[in-house]
Write a protein that holds these residues in place. Structure first.
Motif, PDB file in Angstrom:
ATOM      1  N   HIS A 119       0.856  -1.184   0.000  1.00 42.28           N
ATOM      2  CA  HIS A 119       0.000   0.000   0.000  1.00 42.28           C
ATOM      3  C   HIS A 119       0.896   1.239   0.000  1.00 42.28           C
ATOM      4  CE1 HIS A 119      -3.010  -2.900   1.459  1.00 42.28           C
ATOM      5  NE2 HIS A 119      -3.937  -2.026   1.095  1.00 42.28           N
ATOM      6  N   ILE A 120       0.817   2.064  -1.035  1.00 38.46           N
ATOM      7  CA  ILE A 120       1.626   3.282  -1.092  1.00 38.46           C
ATOM      8  C   ILE A 120       1.222   4.221   0.037  1.00 38.46           C
ATOM      9  CG2 ILE A 120       2.140   5.317  -2.490  1.00 38.46           C
ATOM     10  CD1 ILE A 120       1.775   3.510  -4.962  1.00 38.46           C
ATOM     11  N   HIS A 121      -0.064   4.458   0.169  1.00 41.71           N
ATOM     12  CA  HIS A 121      -0.599   5.119   1.370  1.00 41.71           C
ATOM     13  C   HIS A 121      -1.049   3.992   2.296  1.00 41.71           C
ATOM     14  CE1 HIS A 121      -0.435   9.081  -0.445  1.00 41.71           C
ATOM     15  NE2 HIS A 121      -1.058   8.613  -1.517  1.00 41.71           N
ATOM     16  N   TYR A 122      -0.372   3.860   3.441  1.00 39.20           N
ATOM     17  CA  TYR A 122      -0.573   2.693   4.303  1.00 39.20           C
ATOM     18  C   TYR A 122      -2.036   2.558   4.727  1.00 39.20           C
ATOM     19  CZ  TYR A 122       4.524   2.430   4.823  1.00 39.20           C
ATOM     20  OH  TYR A 122       5.862   2.300   4.591  1.00 39.20           O
ATOM     21  N   ASP A 130      -2.282   5.672   7.066  1.00 40.70           N
ATOM     22  CA  ASP A 130      -2.783   6.736   6.197  1.00 40.70           C
ATOM     23  C   ASP A 130      -4.231   6.542   5.762  1.00 40.70           C
ATOM     24  OD1 ASP A 130      -0.138   7.697   6.231  1.00 40.70           O
ATOM     25  OD2 ASP A 130       0.391   6.427   4.522  1.00 40.70           O
ATOM     26  N   GLN A 131      -4.866   5.462   6.231  1.00 40.10           N
ATOM     27  CA  GLN A 131      -6.215   5.122   5.769  1.00 40.10           C
ATOM     28  C   GLN A 131      -6.236   4.941   4.251  1.00 40.10           C
ATOM     29  OE1 GLN A 131      -8.834   4.601   8.111  1.00 40.10           O
ATOM     30  NE2 GLN A 131      -6.999   4.700   9.370  1.00 40.10           N
ATOM     31  N   GLY A 132      -5.152   4.385   3.728  1.00 39.88           N
ATOM     32  CA  GLY A 132      -5.036   4.200   2.283  1.00 39.88           C
ATOM     33  C   GLY A 132      -5.951   3.106   1.768  1.00 39.88           C
ATOM     34  N   PRO A 133      -6.546   3.274   0.604  1.00 41.40           N
ATOM     35  CA  PRO A 133      -7.471   2.276   0.055  1.00 41.40           C
ATOM     36  C   PRO A 133      -6.731   1.104  -0.580  1.00 41.40           C
ATOM     37  CG  PRO A 133      -7.220   4.077  -1.494  1.00 41.40           C
ATOM     38  CD  PRO A 133      -6.417   4.459  -0.283  1.00 41.40           C
ATOM     39  N   THR A 134      -7.408  -0.024  -0.690  1.00 44.86           N
ATOM     40  CA  THR A 134      -6.844  -1.194  -1.378  1.00 44.86           C
ATOM     41  C   THR A 134      -7.283  -1.136  -2.834  1.00 44.86           C
ATOM     42  OG1 THR A 134      -6.945  -2.447   0.682  1.00 44.86           O
ATOM     43  CG2 THR A 134      -6.635  -3.710  -1.333  1.00 44.86           C
ATOM     44  N   THR A 135      -6.623  -0.277  -3.584  1.00 41.87           N
ATOM     45  CA  THR A 135      -6.922  -0.098  -4.994  1.00 41.87           C
ATOM     46  C   THR A 135      -5.655  -0.335  -5.807  1.00 41.87           C
ATOM     47  OG1 THR A 135      -6.424   2.264  -4.900  1.00 41.87           O
ATOM     48  CG2 THR A 135      -8.716   1.611  -4.508  1.00 41.87           C
ATOM     49  N   ASP A 153      -4.351   1.689  -8.038  1.00 42.03           N
ATOM     50  CA  ASP A 153      -3.538   2.901  -8.049  1.00 42.03           C
ATOM     51  C   ASP A 153      -2.694   3.032  -6.786  1.00 42.03           C
ATOM     52  OD1 ASP A 153      -4.518   3.584 -10.477  1.00 42.03           O
ATOM     53  OD2 ASP A 153      -5.910   5.123  -9.765  1.00 42.03           O
ATOM     54  N   ASN A 154      -3.226   2.588  -5.657  1.00 43.71           N
ATOM     55  CA  ASN A 154      -2.532   2.707  -4.367  1.00 43.71           C
ATOM     56  C   ASN A 154      -1.647   1.499  -4.082  1.00 43.71           C
ATOM     57  OD1 ASN A 154      -2.015   4.200  -1.934  1.00 43.71           O
ATOM     58  ND2 ASN A 154      -3.205   2.655  -0.830  1.00 43.71           N
TER      59      ASN A 154
END
Length: 510
Positions: free
Chosen positions: A414-417, A421-426, A428-429
């Protein structure tokens, strides 16, 4: 040449006059110093190539025993260069080949290798990179013209700064395949003709050797052996992602912890294996055979080939709709497109692609012109099988610069954790990284940035080093390792640049 060499030599000498001087340099100076050494090596490379070109010219086979190399007791220019430089025969052979390329470029202005020779002489690319391009593109023939090879060489030279020689060789071979699709079919036939398996029995031991084409089982066998020893060699950890509770001692993605997203394997759950790598592979090899010969003959094992085993553009796939039916297979299909095997990037014909389609079916992944998968976000932390499939095709392996680990050795990062970071599982991320470089992200201050238009406008990914590595935190490109996606991006960027140039001309005219 001389000015550049003296300038680079002075910069290196300024680092210090002794080992003791080097020892007191800070981290940033050590890193910068290695960069200066690289520049000096490239400056020195011009002299090395120019001298090697003279060795090649003065050792031409038409001179017989009067040639420079033979007159000094060496059978070939490469052996003569090795005797003078003390280098390995591989390095000496590269110099001899590029030296001959320079001679050909001087004698024949239209030689297809002239761009490669000039780039190496100017210090734009290393000898290893130049040789990889030369070797991968090959020679002109009835199907591929010198002009086509020269154009392909220029495109590869432009990408050489962000690619290793190994990646360049793969890209060059792919470019050659695109220029001569019939050669792919010839290659398949040749590999099939030299396949073999031999066995022997002696002193209570059984053994043997084998060689199989990648596309006819060789890659499966090779990857199986690699996975057998993955735990011992720092390879990937695998788990059944359909389980709610991971298998003990095994994980596919790092689990969240107090630090954010990553938890290491619990050493207490990992059994110590005292076997050597050879013994692990031997035991696994025997077990696989045992499982095969004792399987229920009424049950078809497995679930077909892996979902991402072959990568093929949609327009090529559409030409192969009837490949599974010999009566309706397109005539001359080998000349209408090709596909590549994900792990080895070996090119295969449409006929071979048809075999894979019959056994495993397809998974469709849409990409935009920047090579990014078209994806809708998911409300879960772990990447799904379909998302991992898309990442495997897009990234082609670990995207950390210089790493050559294939997709099967990688984990989705995850680029944004997810937690921090509340990063999405997409898609792009997400980005594929091998285990080592995945851990580097979490523990050593490295970051990955996805460009949303501010850097190059292409949705690309960039590595941001920590200040301990680079005080200026200069961004480092993270290009895809998949040559098909790289070609898609290159074509789109070239078209966009041409459109922008036309718009600028029109604006000036108005």
């Amino acid at each position: 040449m001389a000015t550049r060499l003296m300038r680079s030599a002075s910069a290196v000498a300024a680092l210090g006059g002794s080992v003791a001087d080097i020892a007191i340099l800070d981290d940033a100076s050590v890193i910068a110093g290695l960069g200066l050494v690289r520049e000096h090596r490239l400056a020195l490379q011009a002299y090395e190539l120019a001298l090697s070109a003279q060795v090649a010219r003065r050792s031409d086979h038409t001179l017989g025993y009067d040639g420079l190399a033979r007159r000094n007791g060496s059978a070939t220019p490469a052996v003569f260069i090795q005797s003078l430089t003390g280098s390995s025969i591989e390095d000496a052979t590269r110099l001899a080949r590029l030296g001959q390329t320079m001679v050909d470029a001087e004698d024949t202005a239209e030689t297809p290798r002239a761009p490669v020779a000039r780039a190496a002489l100017d210090g734009g690319i290393s000898v290893a990179a130049a040789d990889a391009i030369r070797k991968g593109l090959g020679d002109p023939d009835a199907a591929v013209t010198a002009a086509q090879i020269a154009v392909a060489a220029q495109e590869l030279i432009a990408r050489a700064s962000v690619m290793t020689p190994e990646a360049l060789l793969k890209a060059a071979r792919r470019a050659r395949n695109d220029l001569d699709l019939d050669a792919i079919e010839r290659g398949e036939k040749h590999r099939a003709s030299i396949r073999y398996a031999r066995v022997w029995r002696k002193d209570g031991m059984c053994g043997g050797s084998w060689a199989l084409p990648d596309e006819d089982g060789g890659l499966e066998v090779y990857n199986t052996f690699k996975l057998l020893v993955a735990k011992k060699t720092g390879g990937p950890r695998f788990a059944d992602v359909t389980r709610e509770t991971p298998l003990a001692g095994v994980q596919s993605d790092p689990a969240p912890d107090d630090a954010g997203e990553n938890a290491a394997l619990d050493p207490a759950t990992v059994l110590e294996d005292e076997r050597s790598l050879d013994q692990v592979m031997a035991d696994g090899f025997a077990q696989i055979f045992h499982n095969g010969i004792t399987a229920d003959p009424t049950v078809v094992p497995g679930a077909g080939r892996a979902a991402v085993r072959v990568i093929v553009p949609q327009q090529v796939l559409e030409q192969c709709d009837s490949c599974c039916n010999p009566d309706t297979a397109p005539i001359g299909s080998a000349a209408t497109g090709s596909a590549i095997l994900e792990e080895s990037l070996s090119a295969i014909t449409l006929a071979k692609l048809g075999e894979y389609l019959c056994e495993g079916g397809t998974v469709t992944i849409g990409f935009d012109h920047h090579g990014n998968p078209l994806d809708v976000g998911r409300e879960q932390r772990l990447y799904t099988r379909a998302q991992r499939t898309a990442l495997g095709v897009r990234d082609g392996g670990c995207r950390f610069p210089g790493c050559d680990k294939p997709p099967s050795w990688c984990e989705a990062h995850h680029i944004h954790y997810w937690a921090r970071d509340q990063g999405p599982t997409t898609i792009d991320n997400g980005i594929l990284l091998c285990r080592y470089h995945h851990m580097l992200m979490h523990h050593n201050g490295w970051e990955i940035i996805r460009d949303t238009g501010q850097i190059d406008g292409h949705g690309s990914y960039w590595l941001k080093p920590p200040t301990s590595h680079d005080p200026n935190r200069q961004l480092i490109a993270m290009p895809t390792k998949n040559p098909l996606i790289a070609a898609l991006q290159h074509t789109h960027n070239a078209d966009a640049a041409e459109r922008n140039a036309r718009k600028s001309e029109q604006s000036l005219a108005s």
